[in-house]
Design an enzyme around this catalytic site. Structure first.
Site, short mmCIF file in Angstrom:
data_model
loop_
_atom_site.label_atom_id
_atom_site.label_comp_id
_atom_site.label_asym_id
_atom_site.label_seq_id
_atom_site.Cartn_x
_atom_site.Cartn_y
_atom_site.Cartn_z
N LYS A 174 162.56 57.00 79.11
CA LYS A 174 161.73 58.15 78.74
C LYS A 174 161.28 57.98 77.28
O LYS A 174 162.08 57.63 76.42
CB LYS A 174 162.53 59.44 78.89
CG LYS A 174 161.74 60.71 78.59
CD LYS A 174 162.61 61.96 78.77
CE LYS A 174 161.83 63.24 78.53
NZ LYS A 174 162.67 64.45 78.64
N SER A 226 161.00 68.07 81.88
CA SER A 226 160.06 67.26 81.14
C SER A 226 160.17 65.77 81.46
O SER A 226 159.24 65.01 81.16
CB SER A 226 160.27 67.45 79.64
OG SER A 226 161.55 66.95 79.26
N SER A 268 165.60 69.35 82.19
CA SER A 268 164.59 68.30 82.26
C SER A 268 164.99 67.02 83.00
O SER A 268 164.15 66.16 83.22
CB SER A 268 164.14 67.92 80.86
OG SER A 268 163.18 68.83 80.44
N1 GLN Z 1 161.69 73.15 80.89
C1 GLN Z 1 162.55 73.43 79.79
C2 GLN Z 1 161.75 73.61 78.54
O1 GLN Z 1 160.57 73.54 78.62
C3 GLN Z 1 163.54 72.34 79.63
C4 GLN Z 1 163.01 71.16 78.92
C5 GLN Z 1 164.04 70.12 78.74
O2 GLN Z 1 165.11 70.19 79.33
N2 GLN Z 1 163.75 69.19 77.86
O3 GLN Z 1 162.27 73.82 77.49
#
Ligand code: GLN
Length: 489
Positions: free
Chosen positions: A89, A164, A188
């Site tokens: 990632k 994400s 995420s």
């Molecule tokens: N969807 C969550 C956010 O937007 C989690 C994102 C993540 O875990 N990096 O913060």
């Protein structure tokens, strides 16, 4: 031994487990170099439509593959990931490779060092194919917040892959890597794993070093693996976990052999099912799939116990206060001076900061910097940030209490299956609510696994979230493996 091109192609075209791939390389049946080339051909074909990879690290990958082949030919002992093609990632840094974090503000930035998780993968023999798309600074639940365009879900290209770490999940689902690394701050890893039908692991906070991770919310950020099955995911976690003197929050606890313990029978394990995760808003087909998964655990000899986690209702506001507060501090370093993008249209230094940040950050990142700055500001700190920290403690204690009575907790990973591209991108609150079942474990610091658990009638994957207490990854893996095995995999 000569490598057989057909064998390589079939390994690439028909995804095999990590263990099978590794033994084909160890025996010389397949050359790691050919395998890497095979994956690059596949990426060339599929990446234009899926948009998974942002950059490829071909030279480094082929060098590493060559080293693995040479070691195999000499009969040297090989690492647990010898020759395994892995994607990273793009919030984890690799020396000399672009690191964008999905943001325009990091355009052109090439870090001078490797993240610890990255160097551990390579030391175990993994071949690192390239950097993978994600929501900008890991903020999002759909991968639509990337400055480099959304990733598509390989199961249904009209749908998002989740976020994400959407690219990391999609890469495994489409076999553009055998495994990948992602990060999970509020869901995420788990949510995209569930949307794409792969396994994703949230390690306990402190289990995997964050050194070399571009920070979003440091008290919540975790690095973890994606793989097509539970055992591969467990093998990967075993490689990247462990103490790192470069991350003061990394735990010195020894790393168990997760993969070796995975098939231990689950008979007698007590599994908690929290009512709050099966309430209003849960899609009927998701509910049915998860209930079938729970039945399969019962059939394997687990004791299923109804439990209650009433503080769950505070999780979303608590998470979005704390995560944005930490983000506003972490992202202050992107000022147009030190990294990446600098606006060309500025007469003064102050203007340069302003313009670079305005042009470099996307809308969601700006929203979070504003929210976080507000929550931390003098007049509001006690009412928002401090209060949220107190609620976080209560949420963590609620889990501690629950784990006194059960070995693991199972829930849907997400209340809904993958949604259509564009469906929620105009509505930040709807997007935030997609994390309703994942942010609790993030706040509590505990570990979890999302494991595929059936599909909807439309063929979209459903994921079961298996949560376990601090450093109890082994238990989460065993339960996830039992769910997987009950589906004939
Ligand atoms: N969807 C969550 C956010 O937007 C989690 C994102 C993540 O875990 N990096 O913060």
């Amino acid at each position: 031994m000569q490598s057989d091109a057909k064998t390589t192609e079939s390994l690439v075209e028909l995804p095999k487990t990590l263990a099978e791939t590794r033994s084909a390389i160890a025996s010389g049946e397949v050359k790691a170099v050919d395998l890497a080339e095979g994956y690059y051909r596949r990426i060339e074909k599929k990446n234009p439509s899926l948009n998974v990879y942002l950059s490829l690290t071909r030279e480094r990958a082929l060098e590493q593959a060559g080293r693995v082949d040479a070691a195999a030919a000499k009969g040297d002992s090989l690492g647990p990931l010898a020759g395994i093609p892995v994607g990273i990632k793009d919030v984890l840094v690799m020396k000399g490779a672009p690191a964008t974090a999905g943001s325009k503000i990091l355009q052109g930035y090439e870090p001078p060092y490797d993240a610890t998780a990255v160097s551990r993968l390579e030391a175990a023999g993994a071949v690192l194919l390239g950097k993978i798309n994600c929501d900008e600074f890991a903020m999002g639940s759909s991968n639509e917040n990337s400055a480099y365009g959304p990733v598509r879900n390989p199961v249904d290209p009209e749908c998002v892959p989740g976020g994400s770490s959407g690219g990391s999940a999609a890469a495994v689902a489409s076999n553009l890597a055998v495994a990948t690394l992602g990060t999970d701050t509020g869901g995420s890893i788990r949510q995209p794993a569930s949307f794409c039908g792969v396994v994703g692991v949230l390690p306990t906070y402190g289990r995997v070093s964050r050194y070399g991770l571009i920070a979003f919310a440091s008290s919540l950020d975790r690095v973890g693996p994606f793989a097509s099955n539970v055992k591969d995911a467990a093998t990967l976690l075993g490689v990247i976990a462990g103490h790192d003197p470069r991350d003061a929050t990394s735990s010195p606890a020894p790393v168990p052999d997760y993969a070796a313990e995975i098939d231990k029978p689950v008979e007698g394990l007590r599994i908690g099912v929290p009512a709050e995760y099966f309430a209003e808003g849960l899609d009927d087909e998701v509910r049915a799939s998860i209930e079938a998964g729970i039945d399969s655990l019962r059939a394997s000899g687990c004791t299923i116990q109804a439990i209650s986690l009433p503080k769950t209702r505070y999780a979303i506001p608590t998470y979005y206060l704390l995560a944005t507060a930490e983000a506003s501090a972490n992202l202050a370093r992107f000022d147009g001076v030190r990294y990446g993008y600098r606006s060309a249209s500025s007469a003064t230094l102050a203007e340069m900061y302003r313009h670079s940040r305005d042009e470099g950050f996307g809308a969601e990142v700006k929203r979070r910097i504003l929210l976080g700055t507000y929550a931390l500001s003098a007049g509001y700190y006690d009412a928002y940030y401090l209060k949220a920290q107190q609620v976080r403690r209560l949420l963590a204690e609620e889990f501690l209490h629950a784990f006194a009575g059960v070995d693991a907790i199972v829930t849907p990973t997400s209340p809904i299956p993958a949604f259509k591209l564009g469906e929620k991108s105009g509505d930040p609150l709807a997007m935030y609510l997609a994390d309703i079942y994942t942010v609790t474990a993030s706040l509590a610091g505990i570990c979890g696994v999302s494991v595929p658990c059936g599909t909807t009638k439309a063929g979209l994957p459903v994921g079961m979230q298996v949560l376990a207490g601090h450093m109890q990854e082994g238990t989460a893996f065993r339960v996830a493996r039992a769910v997987e095995a009950a589906q004939g995999r």
